[in-house]
Scaffold this active site. Structure first.
Site, mmCIF file in Angstrom:
data_model
loop_
_atom_site.group_PDB
_atom_site.id
_atom_site.type_symbol
_atom_site.label_atom_id
_atom_site.label_comp_id
_atom_site.label_asym_id
_atom_site.label_seq_id
_atom_site.Cartn_x
_atom_site.Cartn_y
_atom_site.Cartn_z
ATOM 1 N N GLU A 208 -0.649 -8.637 5.527
ATOM 2 C CA GLU A 208 -0.302 -8.805 6.953
ATOM 3 C C GLU A 208 -1.532 -8.725 7.854
ATOM 4 O O GLU A 208 -1.467 -9.064 9.029
ATOM 5 C CB GLU A 208 0.759 -7.774 7.376
ATOM 6 C CG GLU A 208 0.260 -6.367 7.665
ATOM 7 C CD GLU A 208 -0.052 -5.541 6.412
ATOM 8 O OE1 GLU A 208 0.001 -6.075 5.285
ATOM 9 O OE2 GLU A 208 -0.363 -4.351 6.588
ATOM 10 N N CYS B 199 0.818 -1.215 0.000
ATOM 11 C CA CYS B 199 0.000 0.000 0.000
ATOM 12 C C CYS B 199 0.859 1.276 0.000
ATOM 13 O O CYS B 199 1.435 1.598 -1.020
ATOM 14 C CB CYS B 199 -1.010 -0.038 1.137
ATOM 15 S SG CYS B 199 -2.436 1.011 0.803
ATOM 16 N N HIS C 295 -3.282 -5.433 1.886
ATOM 17 C CA HIS C 295 -2.506 -5.670 3.108
ATOM 18 C C HIS C 295 -2.506 -7.147 3.525
ATOM 19 O O HIS C 295 -3.320 -7.544 4.364
ATOM 20 C CB HIS C 295 -3.104 -4.873 4.270
ATOM 21 C CG HIS C 295 -2.876 -3.409 4.182
ATOM 22 N ND1 HIS C 295 -1.860 -2.766 4.846
ATOM 23 C CD2 HIS C 295 -3.534 -2.460 3.488
ATOM 24 C CE1 HIS C 295 -1.906 -1.489 4.573
ATOM 25 N NE2 HIS C 295 -2.917 -1.269 3.757
HETATM 26 N N1 GLN Z 1 -3.834 6.187 1.651
HETATM 27 C C1 GLN Z 1 -2.463 5.932 1.994
HETATM 28 C C2 GLN Z 1 -1.522 6.766 1.126
HETATM 29 O O1 GLN Z 1 -1.936 7.303 0.147
HETATM 30 C C3 GLN Z 1 -2.110 4.466 1.865
HETATM 31 C C4 GLN Z 1 -2.987 3.650 2.766
HETATM 32 C C5 GLN Z 1 -2.377 2.398 3.248
HETATM 33 O O2 GLN Z 1 -1.167 2.197 3.258
HETATM 34 N N2 GLN Z 1 -3.234 1.543 3.737
HETATM 35 O O3 GLN Z 1 -0.386 6.861 1.420
#
Ligand code: GLN
Length: 191
Positions: free
Chosen positions: A170, A80, A168
């Protein structure tokens, strides 16, 4: 083998737990300093907030050391926000590491309240996928392999020693198979 989890922000403990659950002999350690980074064979950059992470990475003077290691072949896995930091292009802002040939659009799956869990195929394994304010991958470069898709869009990719997932793994505590996949990448890199 030692796998590090960048521990400036985000789900660090969950990654460490899952790495250890694959094989107790593997060391899984938080990484906050240049010395800690030097001691690992692979690095996970967890999710969190990419704007915060980039400020902290600069502050902890980890930008160049991480970049140098990844360019030298150390496996890295961004989840992410971690994926966003690795991407070549981020819509509307400067890229950070720019080491992974994809373009991303942040928060494209919607707000916190639009977070969702789904299931799908990841490199031949049926896995759970947790999306939390995840980015869209809007372009995938020619040398980037797509490992998973959701709604016709790439959500997990690999380019040589770089693995990246917009979801994610994890947070699916009972399933360590994607962690195992990354451990295999680290094992290969040590051969
Ligand atoms: N919305 C976050 C970003 O743009 C990422 C979200 C996440 O890592 N779950 O950095």
């Amino acid at each position: 083998m030692t796998i590090g989890v960048l521990a400036l922000q985000g789900s660090v403990a969950e990654h460490i737990k899952l790495i250890k659950s694959v094989n107790k002999k593997i060391d899984a350690v938080p990484v906050k300093t240049i010395d800690e980074l030097a001691a690992v064979d692979g690095l996970i950059i967890p999710g969190g907030e990419s704007t915060t992470l980039r400020i902290l990475l600069d502050e902890f003077k980890l930008y160049t050391p991480i970049r140098t290691r990844v360019e030298a072949g150390m496996p890295v896995w961004g989840t992410c926000a971690g994926l966003i930091l690795l991407a070549n292009r981020i819509e509307g802002e400067r890229s950070y590491f720019g080491l992974l040939d994809i373009d991303v659009k942040r928060n494209a799956y919607g707000r916190q309240i639009d977070s969702f869990v789904t299931e799908g195929d990841f490199a031949g394994m049926y896995v759970g996928m947790v999306f939390i304010r995840a980015p869209f991958i809007t372009r995938v470069g020619p040398n980037v392999e797509v490992l998973a898709e959701h709604d016709g869009r790439a959500v997990a990719v690999k380019q040589d020693n770089i693995l990246a997932t917009v979801f994610h793994p994890e947070l699916i505590a009972r399933d360590n198979r994607i962690h195992k996949y990354f451990i295999n990448m680290v094992e290969e890199s040590l051969k």
